[in-house]
Design an enzyme around this catalytic site. Structure first.
Site, PDB file in Angstrom:
ATOM      1  N   HIS A 101      39.442 -10.791   6.488  1.00 50.80           N
ATOM      2  CA  HIS A 101      38.398 -11.697   6.978  1.00 50.80           C
ATOM      3  C   HIS A 101      37.340 -11.764   5.881  1.00 50.80           C
ATOM      4  O   HIS A 101      37.089 -10.759   5.199  1.00 50.80           O
ATOM      5  CB  HIS A 101      37.668 -11.149   8.205  1.00 50.80           C
ATOM      6  CG  HIS A 101      38.511 -10.870   9.402  1.00 50.80           C
ATOM      7  ND1 HIS A 101      39.225  -9.707   9.548  1.00 50.80           N
ATOM      8  CD2 HIS A 101      38.715 -11.591  10.525  1.00 50.80           C
ATOM      9  CE1 HIS A 101      39.838  -9.727  10.726  1.00 50.80           C
ATOM     10  NE2 HIS A 101      39.562 -10.864  11.336  1.00 50.80           N
ATOM     11  N   ASP A 104      35.100  -8.793   5.818  1.00 53.88           N
ATOM     12  CA  ASP A 104      35.657  -7.476   5.460  1.00 53.88           C
ATOM     13  C   ASP A 104      35.403  -7.172   3.995  1.00 53.88           C
ATOM     14  O   ASP A 104      35.246  -6.012   3.617  1.00 53.88           O
ATOM     15  CB  ASP A 104      37.192  -7.433   5.605  1.00 53.88           C
ATOM     16  CG  ASP A 104      37.688  -7.805   6.977  1.00 53.88           C
ATOM     17  OD1 ASP A 104      36.950  -7.591   7.945  1.00 53.88           O
ATOM     18  OD2 ASP A 104      38.831  -8.305   7.060  1.00 53.88           O
TER      19      ASP A 104
HETATM   20  C1  XUL Z   1      41.897  -8.962  16.917  1.00 53.75           C
HETATM   21  C2  XUL Z   1      42.826  -9.426  15.871  1.00 53.75           C
HETATM   22  C3  XUL Z   1      42.210  -9.978  14.640  1.00 53.75           C
HETATM   23  C4  XUL Z   1      42.966 -11.106  14.027  1.00 53.75           C
HETATM   24  C5  XUL Z   1      42.273 -11.736  12.845  1.00 53.75           C
HETATM   25  O1  XUL Z   1      42.510  -8.492  18.070  1.00 53.75           O
HETATM   26  O2  XUL Z   1      44.020  -9.309  16.011  1.00 53.75           O
HETATM   27  O3  XUL Z   1      42.040  -8.942  13.746  1.00 53.75           O
HETATM   28  O4  XUL Z   1      44.223 -10.703  13.616  1.00 53.75           O
HETATM   29  O5  XUL Z   1      41.014 -12.174  13.127  1.00 53.75           O
END
Ligand code: XUL
Ligand code: CO
Length: 439
Positions: A101, A104
């Site tokens: 993300h 992150d």
């Molecule tokens: C949350 C989840 C996230 C997504 C990406 O449950 O799975 O980490 O994969 O935003």
């Protein structure tokens, strides 16, 4: 920064008899299964958030994972140290891909402009480390759920300013994903849902959600981002109800809003089980509808009702998952992203390796078993015979669309007694066990 994972060399394949926790027992990257190598079938990725940013915090307790890269320094320097350590980890693990993300990899600044500057610094470093190591980006995404501004959602917020901010964030995330050669881009609607219908205009929220995704499709086209767009279903958590509930509800949403040709699904095991399905169910539903794009590999705990995001170790589940993935013709350009974390009590650095190794092995074993199962055709043959009544006579007329209620009534009126055949579930389960135990 100097070496972080000291005393750990590149993880090797040592075979099923190895007792070394820091070696693969089944995942042998270059071994052929059918006409592809294991690495090509499995396309493993490390999830930046769980493995490098997560610290073992839970609602009742503080961080237990005090990492060398989290020592006090300014947030941007910390982000750099974390990223260098991340690439050391991934190189030693021998993984081909990672996922992240935006938040992150880089800290938020005082305002959006500064935040974007921080991101640019980190993207430059990521680019260099990717070149040095050959590790690639499976997918990028934007974190639209952590900051308090997203308290009521992002694209489905009641506040138009939040919609605009989220759009700006996704615009930037698309740009950096493209810059880093990301092969996919994920939309997980973390807070796209509601807590109570008493304060919710569901119709406007859903329409806005679709407007947001259309804008993303348009912008990707404008900048020439050709990666696959993926929606990741999840029924709840953090919100009480999330709109992208499961594969079937996302499918309905995509069809309603004319988005079906632009999106596939990123199916996560623990999200499927939270929705009351098996992992195989959501993979299967996505596959038969041409929507299976990628997978978030993990597992939940049957006794807990939330998203525990554990390392996938259950070889029964990985076998049935790989069975669906093989029937899908693979996942490329998607892959198996390890959206999972070591337990809060597993706070040593080598636990990060061991968690991934056991998970990679579980999927490699599942791949080998599923390949043999498919080659044998035993399940396919059974299912084909089970539905044989639709290949001739009245069944064929139903399937061809040439039968109507009047004809079917005439047929039923002259029909002798109906005879059904056993579904033989236990026979089929014994076939799966036979292949699982043979390896
Ligand atoms: C949350 C989840 C996230 C997504 C990406 O449950 O799975 O980490 O994969 O935003
Ligand atoms: Co996920």
């Amino acid at each position: 920064m100097s070496e972080v994972f000291k005393g750990i060399d590149r993880i090797k394949y040592e075979g099923p008899d190895s007792r070394n926790p820091l070696a693969f027992k089944h995942y042998n990257a270059d071994e052929l299964v059918g006409d592809r190598t294991m690495a090509d079938h499995l396309r493993f990725a490390v999830a930046y958030w769980h493995t490098f940013t997560g610290k073992g915090v839970d609602p009742f307790g503080a961080a237990t994972m005090i990492r060398p890269w989290d020592q006090p320094s300014n947030p941007l320097d910390q982000a750099k140290e974390r990223m260098i350590a991340a690439f050391e980890f991934m190189s030693k693990l021998g993984v081909q891909y990672f996922c992240f993300h935006d938040r992150d990899i880089a800290p938020e600044g005082e305002n959006l402009r500064e935040t974007n500057k921080n991101l640019d610094v980190m993207v430059d470093l990521a680019k260099q480390l990717m070149e040095d190591t050959g590790i690639k980006l499976l997918w990028g995404t934007a974190n639209l759920f952590n900051h308090p501004r997203y308290v009521h959602g992002a694209a489905t917020s009641c506040n138009a300013d939040v919609f605009a901010y989220a759009a700006a964030q996704v615009k930037k995330a698309l740009e950096i994903t493209k810059e880093l050669g990301g092969e996919n881009y994920v939309f997980w609607g973390g807070r796209e849902g509601y807590e109570t219908l008493l304060n919710t205009n569901m119709q406007l929220e859903l329409d806005n959600f679709a407007r947001f995704l259309h804008m993303a499709v348009d912008y990707a086209k404008e900048i020439g981002f050709t990666g696959q767009f993926l929606i990741e279903p999840k029924p709840k958590e953090p919100t009480k109800h999330q709109y992208d509930f499961d594969a079937a509800s996302v499918h309905g949403f995509l069809l309603k809003y004319g988005l079906e040709e632009h999106f596939k699904l990123n199916i996560e095991a623990n999200h499927a089980t939270l929705a009351g399905h098996t992992f195989q169910h959501d993979l299967h539903y996505a596959r038969i509808n041409g929507l299976l794009g990628s997978v978030d590999a993990n597992q939940g705990d049957l006794l807990l009702g939330w998203d525990t995001d554990q390392m996938p170790t259950d070889i029964y589940t990985t076998t049935l998952a790989m069975y669906e993935i093989l029937k899908n013709g693979g996942l490329q350009p998607g892959g198996l992203n390890f959206d999972c974390k070591v337990r809060r009590g597993s706070f040593e650095l080598d636990d990060l390796f061991i968690g991934h190794i056991v998970g990679f092995d579980a999927f490699a074993y599942g791949l080998k078993v599923a390949h043999k199962l498919l080659q044998s055709g035993e399940l396919e043959q059974f299912v084909e015979n089970r539905y044989a009544s639709y290949t001739s006579g009245i069944g064929k007329q139903i399937v061809d669309g040439t039968a109507d209620f009047k004809q079917l009534e005439a047929y039923a009126l002259q029909m002798p007694e109906i005879t059904n055949q056993s579904g033989r579930q236990e026979v089929l389960e014994s076939i799966i066990n036979r292949y699982l135990l043979q390896g």
